[in-house]
Design a protein around this motif. Structure first.
Motif, PDB file in Angstrom:
ATOM      1  N   GLU A  18       0.974  -1.056   0.132  1.00 41.72           N
ATOM      2  CA  GLU A  18      -0.126   0.168  -0.004  1.00 41.72           C
ATOM      3  C   GLU A  18       1.003   1.014  -0.020  1.00 41.72           C
ATOM      4  O   GLU A  18       1.215   1.944   0.556  1.00 41.72           O
ATOM      5  CB  GLU A  18      -0.659   0.258   1.019  1.00 41.72           C
ATOM      6  N   THR A  20       1.069   5.669  -0.338  1.00 40.58           N
ATOM      7  CA  THR A  20       0.003   6.515   1.071  1.00 40.58           C
ATOM      8  C   THR A  20       0.521   7.667   0.140  1.00 40.58           C
ATOM      9  O   THR A  20       1.209   7.679  -1.226  1.00 40.58           O
ATOM     10  CB  THR A  20       0.024   7.168   2.152  1.00 40.58           C
ATOM     11  N   GLU A  32       5.667   3.655  -7.007  1.00 37.45           N
ATOM     12  CA  GLU A  32       4.744   2.835  -7.584  1.00 37.45           C
ATOM     13  C   GLU A  32       5.970   1.447  -8.656  1.00 37.45           C
ATOM     14  O   GLU A  32       5.651   0.766  -8.680  1.00 37.45           O
ATOM     15  CB  GLU A  32       4.416   2.933  -7.914  1.00 37.45           C
ATOM     16  N   SER A 177      -4.011  -2.888  -9.570  1.00 37.17           N
ATOM     17  CA  SER A 177      -3.378  -1.533  -8.341  1.00 37.17           C
ATOM     18  C   SER A 177      -5.659  -1.135  -7.938  1.00 37.17           C
ATOM     19  O   SER A 177      -6.256  -1.662  -8.870  1.00 37.17           O
ATOM     20  CB  SER A 177      -2.826  -0.668  -8.790  1.00 37.17           C
ATOM     21  N   ARG A 179      -8.216   1.967  -5.741  1.00 37.36           N
ATOM     22  CA  ARG A 179      -7.582   3.165  -5.414  1.00 37.36           C
ATOM     23  C   ARG A 179      -8.687   3.468  -3.705  1.00 37.36           C
ATOM     24  O   ARG A 179      -9.476   2.552  -3.815  1.00 37.36           O
ATOM     25  CB  ARG A 179      -8.152   3.965  -6.234  1.00 37.36           C
ATOM     26  N   ASP A 180      -7.622   3.415  -3.180  1.00 35.60           N
ATOM     27  CA  ASP A 180      -8.781   3.666  -1.775  1.00 35.60           C
ATOM     28  C   ASP A 180      -8.612   5.223  -1.105  1.00 35.60           C
ATOM     29  O   ASP A 180      -7.489   5.959  -0.701  1.00 35.60           O
ATOM     30  CB  ASP A 180      -8.132   3.047  -0.137  1.00 35.60           C
ATOM     31  N   SER A 185      -4.899   6.276  -0.893  1.00 34.29           N
ATOM     32  CA  SER A 185      -3.328   5.149  -0.738  1.00 34.29           C
ATOM     33  C   SER A 185      -3.852   4.434  -2.187  1.00 34.29           C
ATOM     34  O   SER A 185      -4.903   3.842  -2.615  1.00 34.29           O
ATOM     35  CB  SER A 185      -3.538   4.702   0.697  1.00 34.29           C
ATOM     36  N   ASN A 186      -3.038   4.127  -2.455  1.00 37.18           N
ATOM     37  CA  ASN A 186      -3.336   2.851  -3.853  1.00 37.18           C
ATOM     38  C   ASN A 186      -2.577   1.476  -3.220  1.00 37.18           C
ATOM     39  O   ASN A 186      -1.568   1.484  -2.499  1.00 37.18           O
ATOM     40  CB  ASN A 186      -1.921   3.567  -4.766  1.00 37.18           C
ATOM     41  N   VAL A 187      -3.182   0.454  -3.541  1.00 35.19           N
ATOM     42  CA  VAL A 187      -2.976  -0.725  -3.137  1.00 35.19           C
ATOM     43  C   VAL A 187      -2.694  -1.159  -4.587  1.00 35.19           C
ATOM     44  O   VAL A 187      -2.838  -1.671  -5.536  1.00 35.19           O
ATOM     45  CB  VAL A 187      -3.800  -1.321  -2.290  1.00 35.19           C
ATOM     46  N   THR A 189      -0.693  -5.169  -5.817  1.00 33.46           N
ATOM     47  CA  THR A 189      -1.433  -6.706  -5.665  1.00 33.46           C
ATOM     48  C   THR A 189      -0.287  -6.789  -7.319  1.00 33.46           C
ATOM     49  O   THR A 189      -0.598  -6.364  -8.549  1.00 33.46           O
ATOM     50  CB  THR A 189      -2.599  -7.718  -5.341  1.00 33.46           C
TER      51      THR A 189
END
Length: 212
Positions: A18, A20, A32, A177, A179-180, A185-187, A189
């Motif tokens: 994650e 931010t 990223e 990816s 977005r939260d 933040s971007n998660v 995986t």
């Protein structure tokens, strides 16, 4: 005429991170892009480790067999041409042709012993001809490229033919990816699905150095 079958386990591996907005704005470079780069390295290392483990595995429960193996004579605790490599070559019977072998794989604990052996030729001395060092190898021994990897247990080594191991991707590394917006933040995986298999039990010899 007879037929046989064998099975291989499909494995799933993955990783997530994650990032931010604050980390993105205050860090040097692009976190990223760096995360994606590291995911690629981790995936390659995981596959490499599984291939080396499978080369040594007992596959009888999967419809296969066991690799060739031997232990050096009592008191022969060092990795040398005479005590380790020659017996490994002997395990292949009359199928010894250096060009048919992908490499000799050692733990770093045996690196110094290998380099001191008169049969070892350092990569820097091989030039650019047909017998030049293979990318990633440290040199040659008996005409076979020598590789160092700690994915092999100290005190063991592998002498392996070309094409002995199989790797099948059911799905290659997939990076996603999300977005939260609440956490700003971007998660990111990554996951992959693959299977590894030893294709020829008689194509690899697992050597073990005597402990005393």
């Amino acid at each position: 005429m007879s037929t046989s079958d064998a099975t291989a386990e499909i494995k799933e591996v993955g990783k997530a991170v994650e990032i931010t907005d604050k980390a993105r704005l205050t860090s040097l470079g692009d976190p990223e892009t760096e995360a994606r780069r590291q995911f690629g390295i981790l995936a390659a290392r995981k596959v490499d480790a599984d291939l080396i483990a499978q080369a040594q595995a007992n596959e009888t429960s999967q419809g296969g067999g066991t690799p060739l193996s031997f232990t050096t004579a009592t008191g022969k605790t060092n990795f040398t041409w005479a005590d380790a490599v020659v017996p490994a070559i002997g395990a292949f019977g009359d199928e010894w042709e250096p060009d048919d072998f992908s490499g000799l794989y050692l733990n770093s604990a045996q690196l110094g012993e290998a380099m001191l052996d008169p049969q070892f030729i350092d990569a820097s001395k091989l030039g650019n001809g047909p017998s030049a060092a293979v990318t990633g190898s440290i040199g040659r021994m008996g005409g076979v490229p020598v590789y160092v990897t700690n994915r092999i247990t100290a005190g063991k080594f592998l002498l392996m033919k070309t094409g002995v191991l199989g790797l099948l991707y059911k799905r290659r590394p997939l990076v996603e990816s999300d977005r939260d917006i609440l956490a700003r933040s971007n998660v990111i995986t990554t996951t992959m699905h693959y299977a590894v298999k030893r294709l020829n039990d008689k194509g690899v010899c697992v050597g073990t150095l005597a402990t005393t």
